[in-house]
Design a protein around this motif. Structure first.
Motif, PDB file in Angstrom:
ATOM      1  N   LYS A  53      -4.540  -5.526  -7.165  1.00 56.73           N
ATOM      2  CA  LYS A  53      -4.631  -4.527  -8.244  1.00 56.73           C
ATOM      3  C   LYS A  53      -5.757  -4.870  -9.209  1.00 56.73           C
ATOM      4  CE  LYS A  53      -0.123  -2.518  -8.389  1.00 56.73           C
ATOM      5  NZ  LYS A  53       1.235  -2.623  -8.740  1.00 56.73           N
ATOM      6  N   LEU A  75       1.034   5.614  -8.249  1.00 50.99           N
ATOM      7  CA  LEU A  75       1.892   5.633  -7.056  1.00 50.99           C
ATOM      8  C   LEU A  75       2.855   4.445  -7.044  1.00 50.99           C
ATOM      9  CD1 LEU A  75      -0.712   6.480  -4.269  1.00 50.99           C
ATOM     10  CD2 LEU A  75       0.798   8.048  -5.513  1.00 50.99           C
ATOM     11  N   LYS A  76       4.021   4.674  -6.449  1.00 55.25           N
ATOM     12  CA  LYS A  76       4.981   3.579  -6.281  1.00 55.25           C
ATOM     13  C   LYS A  76       4.524   2.703  -5.102  1.00 55.25           C
ATOM     14  CE  LYS A  76       8.979   5.866  -8.104  1.00 55.25           C
ATOM     15  NZ  LYS A  76       9.686   7.078  -7.864  1.00 55.25           N
ATOM     16  N   ASP A  77       5.022   1.449  -5.082  1.00 56.00           N
ATOM     17  CA  ASP A  77       4.622   0.506  -4.027  1.00 56.00           C
ATOM     18  C   ASP A  77       4.918   1.058  -2.627  1.00 56.00           C
ATOM     19  OD1 ASP A  77       3.699  -1.223  -5.872  1.00 56.00           O
ATOM     20  OD2 ASP A  77       5.381  -2.619  -5.778  1.00 56.00           O
ATOM     21  N   LYS A  78       6.064   1.743  -2.487  1.00 57.36           N
ATOM     22  CA  LYS A  78       6.450   2.271  -1.176  1.00 57.36           C
ATOM     23  C   LYS A  78       5.410   3.302  -0.684  1.00 57.36           C
ATOM     24  CE  LYS A  78      10.240   4.537   1.136  1.00 57.36           C
ATOM     25  NZ  LYS A  78      11.348   5.427   0.979  1.00 57.36           N
ATOM     26  N   THR A  79       4.977   4.168  -1.602  1.00 56.00           N
ATOM     27  CA  THR A  79       3.983   5.192  -1.239  1.00 56.00           C
ATOM     28  C   THR A  79       2.643   4.534  -0.909  1.00 56.00           C
ATOM     29  OG1 THR A  79       5.070   6.533  -2.898  1.00 56.00           O
ATOM     30  CG2 THR A  79       3.037   7.419  -1.994  1.00 56.00           C
TER      31      THR A  79
END
Ligand SMILES: Nc1ncnc2c1ncn2[C@@H]1O[C@H](COP(=O)(O)OP(=O)(O)OP(=O)(O)O)[C@@H](O)[C@H]1O
Length: 232
Positions: A53, A75-79
């Motif tokens: 990041k 965005l979320k980590d999963k996405t």
């Protein structure tokens, strides 16, 4: 597209700030990143692959056919993981192959994980001349052979974006040119885009559409490496 990106790396003895004021990669484009050792080229690929990041970012837009336009900051980590798995292939300088798997298993593994279109396994491995090496494990291969394996693994996925960190550094010059011809032709035929980090100026001149360069300066005792677009 990256705008206003900054990342600080290092320790008290040696600290460097990597600045990316603006970077853009268009569809079917081949862009090279050049600069001296330690200026931040691999770190930039790590940020684009969303494995690392940035400390500061104004905009980090990824636009893919399958997912549309997305600002990665939100965005979320999963996405992020899904976006990376389905759209980006990252060729590490060392090859990044798993030591306990054969070359065939290393290449096939990604085809099981990735959704969407994929290239023909046999056609890709034959075009890279590694069909006789498929039952060997990475430690039984030379550096150049491992790099060819890593390129095959990326091409089979037919991703929208390929990131290649010095993919020919362990190859002789003829093998390097052949690999670049193969890689760039397939990237363009499949509508993908390629970002390549390279120290080889002739490869960059022959294959890249545009070049970005990191320039390192000392400003008020700080080491700052800034990316700018360069003339080929
Ligand atoms: N995990 C880390 N922790 C601390 N510092 C790091 C880390 N990774 C890289 N660096 C430092 O960040 C700077 C940028 O490293 P990076 O690997 O991105 O450079 P590079 O341009 O790819 O170098 P090369 O051309 O030698 O491969 C270097 O000065 C390095 O010492």
């Amino acid at each position: 597209m990256l705008t206003g990106v900054e990342k600080k790396l290092g320790d008290l003895d040696h600290c460097i700030t990597i600045q990316i004021p603006h970077f853009e990669l268009r569809q079917r484009e081949i862009v090279a990143i050049v600069g001296s050792n330690g200026c931040g080229k691999s770190t930039m690929l790590d940020m684009i692959s969303m494995l690392c990041k940035p400390d500061k970012v104004e905009q980090f837009i990824i636009c893919t056919d399958s997912s549309g336009e997305k600002d990665v900051q939100f965005l979320k980590d999963k996405t992020i993981n899904q976006l990376r798995r389905n759209n980006i292939a990252y060729i590490l300088q060392s090859g990044g192959l798993l030591e306990f798997l054969t070359l065939r298993q290393n290449i096939s593994l990604v085809t099981k994980l990735k959704k969407g279109k994929q290239a023909n396994f046999n056609e890709i491995v034959e075009s890279l001349g590694i069909e006789k090496l498929l039952n060997k494990k990475p430690l039984q291969l030379s550096g150049g052979q491992r790099q060819k394996g890593a390129v095959a693994r990326a091409l089979i996925q037919q991703p929208e974006i390929i990131l290649a960190d010095e993919p020919t550094s362990a190859m002789d010059s003829l093998s390097a040119v052949r690999l670049m011809e193969n890689l760039t032709t397939r990237v363009q035929d499949s509508g993908s885009s390629l970002i390549i980090v390279s120290h080889d100026n002739s490869l960059v001149k022959d294959f890249a559409h545009r070049v970005y360069r990191f320039t390192v300066q000392q400003i008020n005792g700080e080491t700052i490496s800034t990316l700018h677009e360069d003339l080929i």
